[in-house]
Motif scaffolding. Structure first.
Motif, PDB file in Angstrom:
ATOM      1  N   UNK A 170       0.857  -1.185   0.000  1.00  0.00           N
ATOM      2  CA  UNK A 170       0.000   0.000   0.000  1.00  0.00           C
ATOM      3  C   UNK A 170       0.893   1.236   0.000  1.00  0.00           C
ATOM      4  N   UNK A 171       0.513   2.287  -0.710  1.00  0.00           N
ATOM      5  CA  UNK A 171       1.383   3.463  -0.838  1.00  0.00           C
ATOM      6  C   UNK A 171       1.603   4.176   0.499  1.00  0.00           C
ATOM      7  N   UNK A 203       9.933   1.195  10.607  1.00  0.00           N
ATOM      8  CA  UNK A 203       9.103   0.018  10.357  1.00  0.00           C
ATOM      9  C   UNK A 203       7.885   0.483   9.558  1.00  0.00           C
ATOM     10  N   UNK A 204       7.579  -0.233   8.499  1.00  0.00           N
ATOM     11  CA  UNK A 204       6.443   0.114   7.638  1.00  0.00           C
ATOM     12  C   UNK A 204       5.181  -0.530   8.208  1.00  0.00           C
ATOM     13  N   UNK A 205       4.216   0.314   8.607  1.00  0.00           N
ATOM     14  CA  UNK A 205       2.935  -0.162   9.123  1.00  0.00           C
ATOM     15  C   UNK A 205       1.868   0.184   8.094  1.00  0.00           C
ATOM     16  N   UNK A 206       1.141  -0.826   7.680  1.00  0.00           N
ATOM     17  CA  UNK A 206       0.059  -0.631   6.726  1.00  0.00           C
ATOM     18  C   UNK A 206      -1.266  -0.603   7.490  1.00  0.00           C
ATOM     19  N   UNK A 207      -2.153   0.311   7.085  1.00  0.00           N
ATOM     20  CA  UNK A 207      -3.429   0.510   7.767  1.00  0.00           C
ATOM     21  C   UNK A 207      -4.541   0.570   6.728  1.00  0.00           C
ATOM     22  N   UNK A 237      -6.589   2.649   2.087  1.00  0.00           N
ATOM     23  CA  UNK A 237      -5.368   1.866   2.326  1.00  0.00           C
ATOM     24  C   UNK A 237      -4.161   2.794   2.284  1.00  0.00           C
ATOM     25  N   UNK A 238      -3.286   2.675   3.278  1.00  0.00           N
ATOM     26  CA  UNK A 238      -2.061   3.460   3.269  1.00  0.00           C
ATOM     27  C   UNK A 238      -1.028   2.897   4.208  1.00  0.00           C
ATOM     28  N   UNK A 239       0.223   3.308   4.019  1.00  0.00           N
ATOM     29  CA  UNK A 239       1.332   2.890   4.859  1.00  0.00           C
ATOM     30  C   UNK A 239       2.028   4.108   5.450  1.00  0.00           C
ATOM     31  N   UNK A 256       6.027 -11.106   9.809  1.00  0.00           N
ATOM     32  CA  UNK A 256       4.788 -10.422   9.433  1.00  0.00           C
ATOM     33  C   UNK A 256       3.725 -10.610  10.515  1.00  0.00           C
ATOM     34  N   UNK A 257       3.002  -9.527  10.815  1.00  0.00           N
ATOM     35  CA  UNK A 257       1.926  -9.558  11.803  1.00  0.00           C
ATOM     36  C   UNK A 257       0.733  -8.808  11.225  1.00  0.00           C
ATOM     37  N   UNK A 258      -0.444  -9.429  11.268  1.00  0.00           N
ATOM     38  CA  UNK A 258      -1.696  -8.798  10.855  1.00  0.00           C
ATOM     39  C   UNK A 258      -2.585  -8.645  12.088  1.00  0.00           C
ATOM     40  N   UNK A 259      -3.131  -7.440  12.281  1.00  0.00           N
ATOM     41  CA  UNK A 259      -4.005  -7.181  13.425  1.00  0.00           C
ATOM     42  C   UNK A 259      -5.365  -6.675  12.966  1.00  0.00           C
TER      43      UNK A 259
END
Length: 161
Positions: free
Chosen positions: A52-53, A80-84, A99-101, A137-140
């Protein structure tokens, strides 16, 4: 009858050990020595889009923030790149504009402002991921107590890949 409350810190201070700990350089809390890694949540990767950009913000009014630390002693992780992503007032979780990082700062913190999160499948929730490769990798998928909430704080504790 008064029963004093004791915890580890009060015990150490009462035993006169706090100045000895400071002198030895052992000033971090004992609990930080055993900081456990964050586990992926069920449903966390739903509607995930790799890469995600990077964005400054995704809207106005809702704030997601947190801190990213290393498992074990809890050192902050910088860059650290966090995607939301989330269902918001402009559309569902699949909407590309939701969607964004972001990157974490030197102290491990991150922040993103976006449009108000709305219930999806009956629950207001967001999706967050660490998916950058240096760590596991962690998905929350944290669920908010109320659809009226305007903030969400989500921390990550990562382990090396």
């Amino acid at each position: 009858m008064y029963a004093p409350y004791y915890n580890r810190r009060r015990f150490l201070i009462g035993a006169g050990l706090s100045s000895a700990l400071v002198a030895s350089g052992m000033t971090s809390p004992a609990l930080a020595q055993s900081l456990k890694p964050t586990q992926t949540m069920r449903g966390g990767s739903n509607n995930y889009r790799p890469n995600a950009p990077f964005v400054e913000k995704l809207g106005d009014g809702f704030h997601i923030s947190g801190k990213v630390r290393l498992a074990g002693q809890g050192q902050p992780i910088q860059n650290a790149r966090i995607q939301i992503w989330a269902a918001t007032t402009i559309g569902g979780e699949r909407e590309p504009l939701n969607h964004g990082s972001v990157l974490t700062q030197a102290d491990g913190t991150y922040h993103l402002e976006m449009h108000q999160i709305v219930p999806n499948f009956g629950q207001p929730h967001a999706h967050l991921a660490y998916d950058d490769g240096a760590f596991k990798t962690v998905f929350l998928r944290p669920v908010m107590p109320s659809a009226r909430d305007t903030t969400l704080n989500v921390d990550f504790v990562l382990t090396r890949a």
